[in-house]
Design a protein around this motif. Structure first.
Motif, PDB file in Angstrom:
ATOM      1  N   PHE A 174       0.833  -1.205   0.000  1.00 19.68           N
ATOM      2  CA  PHE A 174       0.000   0.000   0.000  1.00 19.68           C
ATOM      3  C   PHE A 174       0.872   1.261   0.000  1.00 19.68           C
ATOM      4  O   PHE A 174       0.621   2.201  -0.753  1.00 19.68           O
ATOM      5  CB  PHE A 174      -0.915   0.008   1.224  1.00 19.68           C
ATOM      6  CG  PHE A 174      -1.741   1.261   1.350  1.00 19.68           C
ATOM      7  CD1 PHE A 174      -2.850   1.464   0.556  1.00 19.68           C
ATOM      8  CD2 PHE A 174      -1.386   2.248   2.271  1.00 19.68           C
ATOM      9  CE1 PHE A 174      -3.597   2.628   0.672  1.00 19.68           C
ATOM     10  CE2 PHE A 174      -2.126   3.399   2.389  1.00 19.68           C
ATOM     11  CZ  PHE A 174      -3.246   3.602   1.585  1.00 19.68           C
ATOM     12  N   ARG A 175       1.926   1.279   0.812  1.00 18.07           N
ATOM     13  CA  ARG A 175       2.772   2.465   0.896  1.00 18.07           C
ATOM     14  C   ARG A 175       3.601   2.688  -0.363  1.00 18.07           C
ATOM     15  O   ARG A 175       4.058   3.803  -0.622  1.00 18.07           O
ATOM     16  CB  ARG A 175       3.689   2.359   2.117  1.00 18.07           C
ATOM     17  CG  ARG A 175       2.941   2.390   3.441  1.00 18.07           C
ATOM     18  CD  ARG A 175       3.869   2.268   4.628  1.00 18.07           C
ATOM     19  NE  ARG A 175       3.127   2.211   5.869  1.00 18.07           N
ATOM     20  CZ  ARG A 175       2.664   3.279   6.527  1.00 18.07           C
ATOM     21  NH1 ARG A 175       2.894   4.499   6.029  1.00 18.07           N
ATOM     22  NH2 ARG A 175       2.008   3.156   7.646  1.00 18.07           N
ATOM     23  N   ALA A 176       3.815   1.637  -1.155  1.00 16.07           N
ATOM     24  CA  ALA A 176       4.604   1.761  -2.380  1.00 16.07           C
ATOM     25  C   ALA A 176       3.774   2.192  -3.582  1.00 16.07           C
ATOM     26  O   ALA A 176       4.317   2.423  -4.659  1.00 16.07           O
ATOM     27  CB  ALA A 176       5.297   0.433  -2.694  1.00 16.07           C
ATOM     28  N   LEU A 177       2.458   2.298  -3.411  1.00 15.67           N
ATOM     29  CA  LEU A 177       1.632   2.750  -4.528  1.00 15.67           C
ATOM     30  C   LEU A 177       2.045   4.142  -4.976  1.00 15.67           C
ATOM     31  O   LEU A 177       2.406   4.992  -4.172  1.00 15.67           O
ATOM     32  CB  LEU A 177       0.158   2.764  -4.112  1.00 15.67           C
ATOM     33  CG  LEU A 177      -0.513   1.397  -3.902  1.00 15.67           C
ATOM     34  CD1 LEU A 177      -1.918   1.587  -3.351  1.00 15.67           C
ATOM     35  CD2 LEU A 177      -0.556   0.622  -5.203  1.00 15.67           C
ATOM     36  N   SER A 178       1.996   4.361  -6.281  1.00  8.47           N
ATOM     37  CA  SER A 178       2.375   5.655  -6.829  1.00  8.47           C
ATOM     38  C   SER A 178       1.483   6.753  -6.265  1.00  8.47           C
ATOM     39  O   SER A 178       0.254   6.672  -6.318  1.00  8.47           O
ATOM     40  CB  SER A 178       2.255   5.627  -8.355  1.00  8.47           C
ATOM     41  OG  SER A 178       2.446   6.925  -8.887  1.00  8.47           O
ATOM     42  N   ARG A 179       2.107   7.786  -5.723  1.00 12.95           N
ATOM     43  CA  ARG A 179       1.345   8.923  -5.198  1.00 12.95           C
ATOM     44  C   ARG A 179       0.904   9.867  -6.311  1.00 12.95           C
ATOM     45  O   ARG A 179       0.128  10.791  -6.099  1.00 12.95           O
ATOM     46  CB  ARG A 179       2.204   9.700  -4.187  1.00 12.95           C
ATOM     47  CG  ARG A 179       2.645   8.873  -2.977  1.00 12.95           C
ATOM     48  CD  ARG A 179       1.461   8.543  -2.084  1.00 12.95           C
ATOM     49  NE  ARG A 179       1.905   7.980  -0.827  1.00 12.95           N
ATOM     50  CZ  ARG A 179       1.976   6.683  -0.575  1.00 12.95           C
ATOM     51  NH1 ARG A 179       1.657   5.821  -1.516  1.00 12.95           N
ATOM     52  NH2 ARG A 179       2.355   6.238   0.605  1.00 12.95           N
ATOM     53  N   MET A 193      -4.231  -0.601  -9.557  1.00 20.65           N
ATOM     54  CA  MET A 193      -3.209  -0.020  -8.687  1.00 20.65           C
ATOM     55  C   MET A 193      -1.950   0.211  -9.505  1.00 20.65           C
ATOM     56  O   MET A 193      -1.538  -0.655 -10.287  1.00 20.65           O
ATOM     57  CB  MET A 193      -2.889  -0.941  -7.502  1.00 20.65           C
ATOM     58  CG  MET A 193      -4.050  -1.151  -6.559  1.00 20.65           C
ATOM     59  SD  MET A 193      -3.569  -2.121  -5.110  1.00 20.65           S
ATOM     60  CE  MET A 193      -3.183  -3.694  -5.840  1.00 20.65           C
ATOM     61  N   ILE A 194      -1.328   1.364  -9.334  1.00 21.04           N
ATOM     62  CA  ILE A 194      -0.113   1.717 -10.062  1.00 21.04           C
ATOM     63  C   ILE A 194       1.043   1.778  -9.079  1.00 21.04           C
ATOM     64  O   ILE A 194       0.985   2.494  -8.079  1.00 21.04           O
ATOM     65  CB  ILE A 194      -0.242   3.080 -10.774  1.00 21.04           C
ATOM     66  CG1 ILE A 194      -1.531   3.129 -11.598  1.00 21.04           C
ATOM     67  CG2 ILE A 194       0.972   3.353 -11.638  1.00 21.04           C
ATOM     68  CD1 ILE A 194      -1.611   2.101 -12.696  1.00 21.04           C
ATOM     69  N   VAL A 211       8.775  -5.051  -4.232  1.00 18.99           N
ATOM     70  CA  VAL A 211       7.408  -4.815  -3.750  1.00 18.99           C
ATOM     71  C   VAL A 211       6.409  -5.515  -4.664  1.00 18.99           C
ATOM     72  O   VAL A 211       5.395  -6.054  -4.204  1.00 18.99           O
ATOM     73  CB  VAL A 211       7.115  -3.310  -3.655  1.00 18.99           C
ATOM     74  CG1 VAL A 211       5.661  -3.064  -3.263  1.00 18.99           C
ATOM     75  CG2 VAL A 211       8.042  -2.641  -2.644  1.00 18.99           C
ATOM     76  N   ILE A 212       6.681  -5.504  -5.979  1.00 15.67           N
ATOM     77  CA  ILE A 212       5.822  -6.224  -6.915  1.00 15.67           C
ATOM     78  C   ILE A 212       5.808  -7.717  -6.560  1.00 15.67           C
ATOM     79  O   ILE A 212       4.766  -8.375  -6.582  1.00 15.67           O
ATOM     80  CB  ILE A 212       6.318  -6.039  -8.361  1.00 15.67           C
ATOM     81  CG1 ILE A 212       6.306  -4.560  -8.757  1.00 15.67           C
ATOM     82  CG2 ILE A 212       5.478  -6.866  -9.322  1.00 15.67           C
ATOM     83  CD1 ILE A 212       4.949  -3.960  -8.897  1.00 15.67           C
TER      84      ILE A 212
END
Length: 226
Positions: A174-179, A193-194, A211-212
């Motif tokens: 969740f924290r690694a999702l593109s902001r 999700m990107i 992370v992937i």
């Protein structure tokens, strides 16, 4: 924070999974052999440091360094004492054997990428970065001494945390999702999700790729894969 710390658990993973059902037991019966190899290497390391520091070698050994490393002579140690610094050599020996110890278990396979990053940082810099730390760079502590007590206590702790690692994987994804991407939802996961997989130079960010892999492993676990 390092791999050997015990941070607060972000979720009570034990309520979700019985770690013993999913993970291989630690081969503690092999640790005695690993410790024997370490102690043998450390004795030889100490003997070499003592031999080259003796009067018979100390006065001439620097000529070998100067003659055989001409391209690096200005960055190489200039004295025998510096070249054969036992404390520094032991730190790198410790790092090598900590890596071997972890490879004997399945901990690295189920460890979240953030903890892997912390672990590999200590492997790369076993002396820590306190003296050469740049602004904005996370602190890296010296790698713990490789002793039987340290190894058993650390690995037992890591194995007990395998259920927690699953929860940390979910949080890390969740924290690694593109902001920067509007399809990502800040309140949770969605069908689209990107995640960022390239660094600023346009090449793969291997930590992001990890992370992937965490995401793949989490989905597989919920799908019932072993």
């Amino acid at each position: 924070m390092t791999l050997f710390d015990s941070p607060a658990v972000s979720a009570t993973a034990g309520e979700l999974f019985d770690a013993g059902e999913f993970f291989a037991p630690a081969p503690f019966d092999l640790f005695d052999s690993l410790m024997s190899q370490y102690e043998s290497s450390r004795r030889r390391l100490t003997a070499m440091a003592e031999a080259v520091s003796a009067d018979a070698c100390a006065g001439v050994l620097h000529y070998f360094v100067q003659a055989n490393t001409p391209e690096s002579r200005y960055s190489m140690p200039s004295t025998v004492a510096e070249l054969f610094d036992l404390d520094r050599a032991v730190a790198y020996l410790d790092a090598d054997f900590w890596q071997r110890a972890l490879n004997m278990t399945d901990v690295l396979q189920i460890m979240p990428q953030k903890r892997k990053d912390e672990w590999f940082a200590q492997i790369r810099e076993p002396l820590g970065n306190g003296k050469n730390r740049r602004a904005g760079v996370p602190a890296i502590e010296r790698i713990p001494e490789f002793t039987a007590d340290n190894v058993r206590a650390s690995l037992e702790s890591l194995i007990d945390m395998r259920g927690q690692f699953f929860a940390e994987r979910v949080d890390g994804i969740f924290r690694a999702l593109s902001r920067k991407h509007v399809t990502n939802q800040p309140e949770g996961f969605s069908k689209r999700m990107i995640l960022r997989v390239l660094c600023d130079r346009g090449t793969e960010d291997w930590s992001a790729c990890g992370v992937i892999n965490d995401f793949r492993a989490v989905v597989a676990k919920f799908m019932g894969a072993r």
